[in-house]
Design an enzyme around this catalytic site. Structure first.
Site, short mmCIF file in Angstrom:
data_model
loop_
_atom_site.label_atom_id
_atom_site.label_comp_id
_atom_site.label_asym_id
_atom_site.label_seq_id
_atom_site.Cartn_x
_atom_site.Cartn_y
_atom_site.Cartn_z
N SER A 1 0.62 -1.17 -0.07
CA SER A 1 -0.08 -0.10 -0.08
C SER A 1 0.67 1.40 -0.16
CB SER A 1 -1.05 -0.13 1.21
OG SER A 1 -1.74 -1.14 1.30
N1 SAH Z 1 0.11 -5.71 4.17
C1 SAH Z 1 0.93 -5.90 2.93
C2 SAH Z 1 0.24 -5.54 1.54
C3 SAH Z 1 -0.70 -6.38 1.35
S1 SAH Z 1 -1.38 -6.66 -0.41
C4 SAH Z 1 2.40 -5.11 2.73
O1 SAH Z 1 2.61 -4.49 3.80
O2 SAH Z 1 3.10 -5.33 2.06
C5 SAH Z 1 -2.63 -7.99 0.32
C6 SAH Z 1 -1.92 -9.35 0.28
O3 SAH Z 1 -3.08 -9.94 0.95
C7 SAH Z 1 -1.43 -9.88 -0.82
O4 SAH Z 1 -0.22 -10.64 -0.35
C8 SAH Z 1 -2.33 -11.33 -1.06
O5 SAH Z 1 -1.76 -12.08 -1.52
C9 SAH Z 1 -2.91 -11.36 0.46
N2 SAH Z 1 -4.18 -12.15 0.52
C10 SAH Z 1 -5.51 -12.12 -0.12
N3 SAH Z 1 -6.29 -12.92 0.60
C11 SAH Z 1 -5.85 -13.43 1.63
C12 SAH Z 1 -6.27 -14.36 2.50
N4 SAH Z 1 -7.51 -14.88 2.28
N5 SAH Z 1 -5.54 -14.77 3.39
C13 SAH Z 1 -4.19 -13.91 3.37
N6 SAH Z 1 -3.67 -13.37 2.69
C14 SAH Z 1 -4.55 -12.75 1.85
#
Ligand code: SAH
Length: 216
Positions: free
Chosen positions: A63
């Site tokens: 983000s």
């Molecule tokens: N917080 C992260 C950015 C997240 S992007 C950072 O600081 O870099 C969103 C992430 O959520 C992605 O890596 C994606 O694979 C994950 N995601 C999506 N659905 C999910 C689920 N049900 N459980 C765990 N992770 C999930």
């Protein structure tokens, strides 16, 4: 990197985060401390402090700095609190939470991202962050309840297991709404067993995929 990352972070905090109204001194301190350029692919390090999200690979993004700071401020964190993050991604948000003294548990569903984040957090000495490869819409039942929960992917609704795993007086921050369009960042509070949600900001997140999210 061409310019000193410490100066880049100072500028990021001043121009992108403080300027937009984030005031919590501990959030600002954490955003000044965590080396964001170490959480993106090496080729993107020079642009890591830009005012936008960054690609992580696997169709995922880290983000925008302001959104990380704003969501962290909404958590009203105190040191020692037990925090669950859904969507580890690069591990950046987890590092920001750890920097603020939280006891961090983070779940990621993409194996490569989980492994990279685990290695990266260890390398950067965030040694107490607990990481799990799983569907985060199920939460982390063995470790519940959590004082705070932050979801960094957008789903169609607030996953029931996360509400169940939220402690009394707990706060859950989560984007909810249609996929690939504007979602609403919600703050869900539990007080004496009563759950209420407030809308805070229109945002765009990658999909929350799982049993209580979007289908694969
Ligand atoms: N917080 C992260 C950015 C997240 S992007 C950072 O600081 O870099 C969103 C992430 O959520 C992605 O890596 C994606 O694979 C994950 N995601 C999506 N659905 C999910 C689920 N049900 N459980 C765990 N992770 C999930």
């Amino acid at each position: 990197m061409s310019i000193d990352p410490v100066r880049k972070r100072e500028r990021m905090v001043r121009e992108q985060i403080e300027a937009r109204g984030v005031r919590d001194p501990e959030v600002l301190r954490a955003m000044r401390t965590v080396p964001r350029h170490r959480f993106v692919q090496e080729a993107l390090a020079a642009q890591a402090y830009d005012d936008r999200p960054q690609p992580l690979g696997f169709g995922q993004t880290i983000s925008q700095p302001y959104i990380v700071a704003f969501m962290t401020e909404l958590l009203e964190l105190k040191p020692g609190m037990k925090v669950l993050e859904i969507g580890t991604g690069s591990g950046y948000q987890a590092a920001v939470l750890a920097e603020m003294g939280a006891d961090v548990f983070t779940v990621e569903r993409v194996k490569e991202l989980h492994q990279q984040a685990r290695d990266r957090l260890a390398r950067l000495k965030y040694l107490f962050v607990k990481l799990k490869l799983d569907d985060g819409t199920l939460g982390w039942p063995e470790e519940a309840p959590f004082d705070r929960i932050i979801v960094t992917a957008g789903g169609p609704e607030v996953p029931r297991p996360l509400v169940d795993q939220l402690a009394d007086d707990g706060i859950l921050v989560i984007p909810v709404g249609p996929a690939k369009r504007t979602q609403m960042l919600k703050v869900v509070r539990k007080e004496r067993g009563l759950v209420r949600a407030e809308d805070r900001l229109g945002v765009m997140f990658v999909d929350l995929v799982g049993k209580h999210g979007w289908e694969e």
